[in-house]
Design a protein around this motif. Structure first.
Motif, PDB file in Angstrom:
ATOM      1  N   LEU A 101     -28.627  10.835 109.502  1.00  0.00           N
ATOM      2  CA  LEU A 101     -27.963  10.786 110.770  1.00  0.00           C
ATOM      3  C   LEU A 101     -26.469  11.385 110.482  1.00  0.00           C
ATOM      4  CD1 LEU A 101     -28.068   9.313 114.056  1.00  0.00           C
ATOM      5  CD2 LEU A 101     -26.767   7.416 112.662  1.00  0.00           C
TER       6      LEU A 101
ATOM      7  N   THR B  24     -34.508  12.843 108.386  1.00  0.00           N
ATOM      8  CA  THR B  24     -33.338  13.532 108.335  1.00  0.00           C
ATOM      9  C   THR B  24     -32.042  12.514 108.346  1.00  0.00           C
ATOM     10  OG1 THR B  24     -33.274  14.170 110.659  1.00  0.00           O
ATOM     11  CG2 THR B  24     -34.024  15.799 109.255  1.00  0.00           C
TER      12      THR B  24
ATOM     13  N   GLU C 124     -30.666  21.840 117.569  1.00  0.00           N
ATOM     14  CA  GLU C 124     -31.787  21.528 116.643  1.00  0.00           C
ATOM     15  C   GLU C 124     -32.939  23.071 117.260  1.00  0.00           C
ATOM     16  OE1 GLU C 124     -33.910  18.174 115.514  1.00  0.00           O
ATOM     17  OE2 GLU C 124     -32.007  16.951 115.548  1.00  0.00           O
TER      18      GLU C 124
ATOM     19  N   THR D 165     -32.803   7.700 120.382  1.00  0.00           N
ATOM     20  CA  THR D 165     -33.911   7.354 119.492  1.00  0.00           C
ATOM     21  C   THR D 165     -33.402   7.449 117.937  1.00  0.00           C
ATOM     22  OG1 THR D 165     -35.598   7.951 120.943  1.00  0.00           O
ATOM     23  CG2 THR D 165     -36.445   7.622 118.702  1.00  0.00           C
ATOM     24  N   ARG D 166     -32.903   8.597 117.675  1.00  0.00           N
ATOM     25  CA  ARG D 166     -32.424   8.881 116.070  1.00  0.00           C
ATOM     26  C   ARG D 166     -31.554   7.831 115.942  1.00  0.00           C
ATOM     27  NH1 ARG D 166     -31.635   8.709 112.041  1.00  0.00           N
ATOM     28  NH2 ARG D 166     -31.527  10.109 110.416  1.00  0.00           N
TER      29      ARG D 166
ATOM     30  N   GLY E 262     -29.662  11.820 121.314  1.00  0.00           N
ATOM     31  CA  GLY E 262     -30.018  11.264 120.077  1.00  0.00           C
ATOM     32  C   GLY E 262     -30.239   9.830 120.293  1.00  0.00           C
TER      33      GLY E 262
ATOM     34  N   PRO F 182     -36.913   7.978 109.581  1.00  0.00           N
ATOM     35  CA  PRO F 182     -36.587   9.497 109.813  1.00  0.00           C
ATOM     36  C   PRO F 182     -36.289  10.485 108.718  1.00  0.00           C
ATOM     37  CG  PRO F 182     -35.079   7.991 111.035  1.00  0.00           C
ATOM     38  CD  PRO F 182     -35.771   7.100 110.095  1.00  0.00           C
TER      39      PRO F 182
END
Length: 853
Positions: free
Chosen positions: A188, A186, A378, A221-222, A219, A184
């Motif tokens: 978490l 960004t 977002e 997947t993140r 969220g 990622p």
């Protein structure tokens, strides 16, 4: 090198080279740099499409962390200094560069910015950096090529540490392994407890199936990607990422898992059995993303869990309902974390944005209105590029209640998210919204040329401009893939856009347009799949295969059989080289169900394809009349490529039938060679010669085989297609070995292994290890022979490859050593070879064996 990647890499995880420079003044140099990096099969990390004066700090920081080499190119400009920053992005990239090799190139100038001069003085004192001056882009190319080649020869990446490569070992050994989860860009936010729960369940608690559940955009997947990084040490055999969002058919889930594990579906054994065997005793974690798409595969996943040692971390809107499944439901973020997330995403598009007494209440109200759902936050934060928090809140307060009330068939959180997507989409210009909806027909991501195709003849704005607006609105994500810009859409956003497209009645038209793009792409790819451009095109077609599959399914469902054939036939070599022939066979089988509706051309192509697949099962003389019919048709139509494949198929089939059929095999292979010469195709010439050389070996004429294989090798080199070169080297090694020329045999196997390991060709690696095993037996080194063969066994088991029994001379060597007094020593070493580090075995195999002399 840096980036935390291991030695074993999949083709899409090549060494990443971060390129830092100003954009406009060094545009020619940047083009040269990209060309050099890609020519060396590395991956450039650059900012081109829609680049602003400098990308957001969080973005290039993340890219730097994932890069293995840093290249800095400087001339006169120091770059833009963003509001609130003390240094330019150019200097910031240098400051943030991790501990990786640094290649610095300075274009000579008498008008350099003073701050850039200060930076360059500091760089010259950095003992990590190689510092070179140059005059122009033409001079830079050879300098960079030489420096990168030297760097690759000096450094070798293993796990998270570096060690030098021995001088006698080729640089860039790269093994195709499991598909790592993406890193990622960004950090978490607000999921610390959920993260701890996932890690604990899969480690301390010993759970083998953990499913993250919740609505789209929450969220899942993140969090799963972040957890994967923390779980790396607990799964020493790897974490494989399997994106199921593009799939619609649950029966394809095992195929997707196999693809992520690097297992080819070559057709000689059930794929499910191969996957189970590969995972039998290994500590592997499968990260299955978007399982709700194919929840009907639950039984297959349950069987895989029960029959192997694998663990699964899944993300899904619904539970799989498998025995042993542990659910971790995700709720919206806590208020403080939601505000933090909103602020961070706001600063990504507007670096100077800060929370103040004047806007704090509006920010809090925005977050509350969006129910603290991460994706909705977002999408809204992206609008702060042009709206103040106060104006943004006013628009949300007007739009969201109406939109939520209009979607009462959905759960509350899902309605809020859908409303946020709808609101964001309504703010697009008409051309942007039109393109946004059209791109929802892509199952996976898509390239710039795909977007341009879907724009058709719209003059409302170029695809680049429209895509830029969609990226700025956070409705699309953009990244570089090799030299291409690649765009993707979150599954939730795609679902919304596809629903809107269908409601407008435009879905059928867009699916037709989508399929036609991939037909055109296949036609463009065909000549490159057998030439020096093969690697780049295979990488691209791998990226886009889910949409190729969607186009094939569309054509078949729509009864457009000729269009289907025109899509699949040009991809023959791609499907074969990437182990997708079984799926293609299933497509062709659907054609044969409507054989009376097919043209003679399509019927002949389908027949040839089916016979080719049948040959994998063994020599079946009853198929020869079908091939003869194909030859007759292709000759009538002057279709030389079709005739070539038919002649090759008969030649191979007759070779497999035994010594009494060798003369017939020779005649067909000679016809194939003549066709290849007419087509002026070195690749096809190499293929025909490759099989012809095997005819010589079958006759016991190793010397004659050497001449044929040498000609095949030269043709392969002329074509630039490295797998053909590898295959010719392999056969040359065996031909030399059968003549007792052990040193020459070893040299050919070493060259073959170098090519195979560099491009990550697993079958070639296993074959090369077999060849080195035979050389070791020939010189009496049975312990080394056992170790090499054990490593080959391991590669084949992990990847479901063709067994060495396909090579009769291999079987003779194995029988020789198993019947010798050294049999016990050999078997012990063979078992040990299955458990040693494969990269080390390959390194040792690539060292010229002095004992072979």
């Amino acid at each position: 090198m840096g980036g935390g990647a291991g030695l074993i890499r999949t083709p899409d995880q090549r060494l990443r080279v971060f390129v830092s420079s100003t954009l406009q003044e060094l545009a020619p140099e940047r083009r040269v740099i990209r060309e050099v990096i890609e020519r060396l099969a590395l991956s450039p990390v650059m900012f081109e499409l829609g680049a602003r004066p400098h990308p957001p700090r969080s973005l290039y920081r993340a890219y730097l962390e994932q890069s293995d080499i840093f290249i800095g190119v400087y001339w006169e400009s120091y770059g833009w200094v963003a509001p609130g920053e003390e240094v330019s992005g150019l200097e910031d990239e240098y400051n943030l560069a991790p501990d990786v090799p640094m290649l610095i190139y300075v274009k000579r100038s008498e008008q350099r910015n003073g701050r850039l001069d200060s930076l360059l003085r500091r760089i010259r004192e950095d003992d990590r950096a190689s510092y070179v001056a140059f005059d122009d882009a033409e001079q830079l190319g050879p300098l960079l090529t030489s420096d990168l080649a030297t760097l690759l020869a000096e450094r070798f990446d293993e796990s998270s540490r570096r060690r030098p490569v021995p001088a006698h070992v080729v640089a860039g050994v790269s093994l195709s392994e499991i598909l790592d989860p993406p890193r990622p860009l960004t950090r978490l936010i607000g999921r610390e407890r959920d993260m701890q729960a996932v890690v604990r369940l899969l480690t301390t608690d010993g759970r083998r199936l953990v499913t993250l559940t919740g609505p789209g955009g929450i969220g899942k997947t993140r969090l799963a990607l972040a957890a994967a990084r923390d779980l790396e040490a607990s799964f020493p055999d790897g974490i494989a990422f399997v994106d199921l969002a593009p799939l619609r058919d649950p029966r394809l889930v095992i195929s997707a898992i196999a693809n992520a594990l690097g297992i080819r579906d070559t057709g000689e054994a059930p794929l499910r059995a191969k996957v189970t065997q590969a995972l039998l005793h290994r500590q592997v974690l499968l990260l299955l993303d978007n399982v709700e798409q194919v929840v009907g595969a639950a039984a297959d996943l349950s069987a895989l869990l029960n029959a192997s040692s694998v663990s699964i971390l899944a993300t899904s809107r619904v539970l799989l309902r498998i025995d042993g499944e542990q659910s971790v439901p995700l709720a919206p973020l806590a208020s403080s974390a939601a505000v933090q997330l909103f602020l961070e995403r706001a600063r990504a598009v507007k670096p100077e944005f800060e929370l103040t007494d004047d806007n704090a209440a509006d920010v809090t109200a925005i977050v509350t209105a969006l129910d603290n759902v991460p994706l909705a936050l977002e999408l809204a934060a992206a609008r702060l590029r042009v709206l103040t928090p106060k104006v943004l809140l006013e628009r949300l307060e007007r739009a969201l209640p109406l939109l939520v009330d209009g979607a009462r068939d959905r759960p509350e959180r899902q309605r809020t998210l859908r409303a946020a997507i709808d609101w964001s989409a309504q703010l697009l210009s008409n051309p942007e919204r039109d393109l946004f909806l059209r791109m929802s027909v892509f199952r996976n991501g898509f390239s710039l040329d795909a977007a341009e195709w879907m724009c058709e003849r719209s003059d409302a704005g170029s695809a680049v401009d429209l895509l830029g607006g969609l990226v700025e609105s956070s409705l699309l994500q953009e990244q570089d893939r090799e030299s291409r810009s690649w765009f993707s859409m979150l599954a939730t956003v795609r679902e919304y856009a596809r629903d809107e497209l269908e409601s407008a009645g435009d879905l059928p038209k867009c699916r037709q347009r989508h399929a036609e793009f991939f037909s055109a792409l296949a036609a463009r790819a065909e000549p490159h799949l057998t030439s020096a451009g093969q690697s780049a095109w295979i990488a691209r077609l791998n990226d886009e295969f889910e949409d190729i599959r969607a186009a094939a399914d569309y054509y078949l469902a729509a009864g457009q059989h000729e269009a289907f054939a025109d899509l699949v036939w040009p991809l023959y070599w791609f499907l074969w080289s990437t182990g997708r022939m079984r799926e293609a066979e299933a497509w062709i089988a659907r054609l044969t169900e409507v054989e009376d509706q097919l043209s003679d051309r399509t019927r002949s192509r389908a027949k040839l394809f089916n016979v080719g697949m049948a040959i994998l099962e063994g020599p079946d003389p009853s198929r020869i009349p079908e091939l003869e019919d194909c030859i007759a048709y292709f000759q009538r139509e002057h279709d030389l490529p079709g005739e070539f494949l038919s002649q090759i198929a008969i030649g191979l089939l007759e070779l497999m039938r035994g010594s009494s059929r060798l003369d017939i095999a020779d005649r067909h292979l000679q016809c194939a060679r003549e066709i290849a010469e007419t087509l002026e195709s070195p690749f096809l010439t190499s293929m025909a010669l490759h099989i012809a050389g095997q005819v010589f070996l079958a006759r016991g004429d190793a010397r004659g085989a050497v001449e044929i294989f040498e000609a095949s090798l030269q043709a392969a080199k002329d074509s630039g297609e490295v797998l053909s070169e590898s295959a010719a080297l392999f056969q040359l090694g065996w031909a030399m070995l059968l003549q007792g020329e052990n040193v020459s045999a070893s040299e050919f196997f070493v060259q073959q292994m170098r090519i195979s390991s560099t491009v990550g060709h697993q079958q070639g690696i296993a074959n090369g290890l077999d060849g080195m095993f035979a050389v070791a037996v020939a010189v009496g080194d049975f312990e080394r022979a056992g170790r090499l063969l054990g490593a080959a066994d391991e590669v084949r088991e992990r990847k479901g490859l063709l067994p060495p029994a396909m090579l009769p001379y291999h079987q003779r060597v194995l029988a020789q050593v198993e019947g010798s007094p050294a049999s016990e020593e050999f078997q012990i070493a063979r078992e040990a070879g299955r458990h040693v580090d494969l990269a080390e075995v390959i390194e040792q195999a690539l060292v010229s064996d002095r004992s072979s002399s």
